[in-house]
Design a protein around this motif. Structure first.
Motif, short mmCIF file in Angstrom:
data_model
loop_
_atom_site.label_atom_id
_atom_site.label_comp_id
_atom_site.label_asym_id
_atom_site.label_seq_id
_atom_site.Cartn_x
_atom_site.Cartn_y
_atom_site.Cartn_z
N ILE A 130 0.85 -1.19 0.00
CA ILE A 130 0.00 0.00 0.00
C ILE A 130 0.89 1.24 0.00
CG2 ILE A 130 -1.95 1.14 1.12
CD1 ILE A 130 -2.91 -1.57 1.12
N LEU A 131 0.58 2.14 -0.93
CA LEU A 131 1.31 3.40 -1.01
C LEU A 131 0.63 4.47 -0.16
CD1 LEU A 131 1.70 3.54 -4.90
CD2 LEU A 131 3.57 3.22 -3.27
N SER A 132 1.42 5.20 0.57
CA SER A 132 0.93 6.38 1.26
C SER A 132 1.92 7.50 0.96
CB SER A 132 0.80 6.08 2.75
OG SER A 132 0.29 7.20 3.43
N ARG A 133 1.88 8.59 1.72
CA ARG A 133 2.79 9.69 1.42
C ARG A 133 3.39 10.24 2.71
NH1 ARG A 133 -1.25 13.41 -1.86
NH2 ARG A 133 -2.48 12.90 -0.02
N GLN A 134 4.57 10.79 2.60
CA GLN A 134 5.16 11.50 3.72
C GLN A 134 4.16 12.55 4.18
OE1 GLN A 134 7.97 10.56 4.99
NE2 GLN A 134 8.78 9.30 3.33
N ARG A 135 4.00 12.69 5.48
CA ARG A 135 3.12 13.69 6.13
C ARG A 135 1.63 13.38 5.99
NH1 ARG A 135 5.38 19.44 4.35
NH2 ARG A 135 3.59 20.15 5.55
N ALA A 136 1.29 12.19 5.42
CA ALA A 136 -0.12 11.80 5.38
C ALA A 136 -0.59 11.51 6.80
CB ALA A 136 -0.27 10.54 4.53
N TYR A 137 -1.89 11.61 7.02
CA TYR A 137 -2.48 11.16 8.29
C TYR A 137 -3.67 10.28 7.97
CZ TYR A 137 -3.73 10.88 13.15
OH TYR A 137 -3.98 10.38 14.42
N HIS A 138 -3.58 9.01 8.38
CA HIS A 138 -4.68 8.09 8.11
C HIS A 138 -5.13 7.35 9.36
CE1 HIS A 138 -4.43 8.89 3.84
NE2 HIS A 138 -3.15 8.57 3.82
N GLY A 139 -4.58 7.68 10.53
CA GLY A 139 -5.06 7.04 11.75
C GLY A 139 -3.94 6.50 12.60
N VAL A 140 -4.34 5.75 13.63
CA VAL A 140 -3.36 5.30 14.64
C VAL A 140 -3.42 3.82 14.98
CG1 VAL A 140 -3.11 7.56 15.73
CG2 VAL A 140 -4.89 6.02 16.55
N THR A 141 -4.28 3.03 14.33
CA THR A 141 -4.20 1.59 14.57
C THR A 141 -2.85 1.11 14.02
OG1 THR A 141 -5.18 1.08 12.43
CG2 THR A 141 -6.70 1.28 14.30
N VAL A 142 -2.50 -0.14 14.28
CA VAL A 142 -1.20 -0.64 13.84
C VAL A 142 -1.01 -0.41 12.33
CG1 VAL A 142 0.19 -2.73 13.55
CG2 VAL A 142 -0.94 -2.29 15.73
N ALA A 143 -2.04 -0.73 11.55
CA ALA A 143 -1.91 -0.58 10.09
C ALA A 143 -2.05 0.87 9.65
CB ALA A 143 -2.94 -1.45 9.38
N THR A 144 -3.00 1.61 10.24
CA THR A 144 -3.20 2.98 9.74
C THR A 144 -2.13 3.94 10.27
OG1 THR A 144 -4.81 3.56 11.48
CG2 THR A 144 -5.68 2.69 9.41
N ALA A 145 -1.59 3.67 11.46
CA ALA A 145 -0.45 4.48 11.92
C ALA A 145 0.73 4.24 10.99
CB ALA A 145 -0.08 4.13 13.35
N SER A 146 0.80 3.03 10.43
CA SER A 146 1.86 2.74 9.46
C SER A 146 1.66 3.56 8.19
CB SER A 146 1.88 1.24 9.12
OG SER A 146 2.16 0.49 10.29
N LEU A 147 0.40 3.73 7.76
CA LEU A 147 0.12 4.57 6.60
C LEU A 147 0.46 6.03 6.88
CD1 LEU A 147 -3.47 3.54 5.36
CD2 LEU A 147 -1.30 3.03 4.25
#
Ligand SMILES: Cc1ncc(COP(=O)(O)O)c(C=O)c1O
Length: 460
Positions: free
Chosen positions: A148-165
């Motif tokens: 899964i691609l995300s971006r520097q400075r993105a915010y998608h959450g704080v669960t283990v997977a979304t904090a990783s995003l």
């Protein structure tokens, strides 16, 4: 070992220090400083336990679109509480508030969508989206296509997977994150990341080329999806450069990579269109939303998916025997009833029209602050914006240490009766959507006082 519990005083502040573990707080400083206790809210203002009023320039956490004290939402919750206070939708059960809300969201979606899955927070919605993407590629017989691609400075959450995003160092550091298979690409921030003299369009072209290079380096057959906020929020309010999504979407299409629009902040009018996707030209395969879905009055979020993704879930559940995912409170009837009433109010009061009518005043006061001696960039769109504070306007040099100037202005704004949010040295504003033009001027008058007071401290 039992931790000592403070017995000093019985005030709310001392009991807070004794018992509450605060999210996103310097816990060490909190032991000395203690909490600011908010007692009630009215319109765009909240009041502390001393009766002092503050303009809530962040709509709580980017969510209280209708302001505080919206009686219709109170009534919607009360009525539903009496009729069916709670129930689930597992195993073929259902209820009307959940059905009505799903139907309404499909009708409002920015592109043709098929089904809605409900969760309770933005993090849970995005976490669910990741699981659906993995499920989808397994259903299609592509077990390798999972990154899964995300971006520097993105915010998608704080669960283990979304904090990783999330592409912010403090969400990873010492939490042993990010997990594998999450990749961070470039942040589309023109002020910070464009080359000298590079236009927005040329910057967008370069970002699309760099995205393609990243996908090729990872192996296109291993890349499943990209997450993107239409306008980045917690990373500092970054409006993408002109033509950005028009240029990156064909790259994703070329390699059969899904696009997830994280509309957790931008959804429901914030950027001057109903969806942020419409403002920036995104055609997502999955859309996640939360926050303003219920004006923040109750926790609820949604994952809206295309028919292709839904069909893959059907195939998997036929094979496995169930779709093994769901939260106890997915489509909680009281939260769903409040969300539905929120959407009705948006329509009846033409909330998007209101945002469009007051946004010019908001943006012109914001952009005028670009002239302030502490401000390097004033950026925003609709009713969201940020000021980036810099030590040197000509060189864009940040303050040292990073974050000190932001914290100072944050505190001075509060002293002047305005709640903003410092994200490093960027000061964010995201007021309730119902804010009037007069209240916008009051907000910026208070912010200007805070900035002026900061000059003598930082430059004195
Ligand atoms: C764009 C975006 N996505 C996801 C989230 C996570 O939402 P929550 O805090 O409800 O888990 C947030 C929260 O601010 C957000 O701004």
């Amino acid at each position: 070992m039992t931790a000592p519990v403070s017995t000093a005083g019985n005030s709310a502040a001392s009991r807070d220090k004794a018992f509450v573990l605060h999210p996103y707080t310097n816990l060490d400083a909190h032991e000395t400083q203690g909490p600011m206790i908010i007692e009630r809210g009215e319109g765009i203002r909240v009041f502390d336990d001393g009766g002092r009023d503050y303009i809530e320039g962040m709509a709580s956490l980017w969510c209280v679109s209708l302001g505080w004290g919206e009686e219709r939402l109170v009534q919607a919750a009360t009525k539903q509480m009496r009729q069916l206070s709670t129930y689930h939708i597992f195993g073929h059960k259902s209820h009307e508030p959940g059905i009505d809300l799903a139907e309404k969201l499909i009708g409002l979606a920015p592109v043709p969508m098929s089904k809605v899955f409900f969760a309770n927070s933005g993090s849970e919605a995005n976490d669910t989206a990741i699981k659906l993407i993995w499920y989808y590629n397994n259903a299609l017989g592509r077990p390798e296509k999972k990154k899964i691609l995300s971006r520097q400075r993105a915010y998608h959450g704080v669960t283990v997977a979304t904090a990783s995003l999330t592409g912010l160092p403090n969400n990873h550091r010492d939490f042993d994150l990010p997990i594998a298979r999450i990749i961070h690409g470039d942040c589309p921030h023109h002020y910070r990341n464009a080359l000298e003299g590079e236009s927005e369009e040329a910057f967008a072209t370069r970002l699309a080329e760099q995205l393609e290079a990243l996908i090729l380096a990872e192996g296109p057959d291993t890349v499943a999806a990209m997450f993107a906020e239409p306008v980045m929020g917690a990373g500092g309010v970054v409006v993408p450069p002109a033509t950005y999504f028009a240029k990156i979407q064909p790259v994703l299409k070329k390699y059969d990579i899904l696009l997830v629009a994280d509309e957790v902040i931008c959804g429901f009018g914030r950027t001057g269109n109903f969806w942020g996707s419409q403002t920036v030209g995104m055609q997502p395969d999955i859309l996640t939303c939360a926050k303003q879905l219920s004006s923040g009055y109750l926790p609820i979020s949604a994952v809206v998916v295309t028919d292709a993704i839904y069909r893959a879930c059907v195939d998997e559940s036929r094979k496995i025997g169930t779709f093994g995912h769901g939260y106890t409170y997915s489509a909680h009837p009281v939260a769903a009833a409040v969300a539905l009433e929120t959407l009705n109010i948006y329509e009846e009061r033409d909330i998007v029209g209101h945002v469009r009518s007051v946004a010019p005043a908001f943006q012109s006061r914001l952009k005028a602050l670009a002239e302030h001696p502490l401000v390097g960039e004033a950026r925003g769109i609709g009713l969201i914006g940020a000021l980036e504070l810099v030590a040197d306007k000509a060189t864009k040099a940040p303050f040292d240490p990073p974050g000190r100037a932001g914290a100072l202005v944050n505190g001075l704004a509060q002293d002047n009766g305005l709640i903003v949010r410092a994200m490093g040295d960027s000061i964010a504003l995201c007021p309730p959507l119902v804010i009037s033009e007069a209240e916008i001027h009051e907000t910026f008058d208070r912010l200007t006082k805070a900035l002026d007071a900061a000059v003598s401290v930082l430059r004195g």
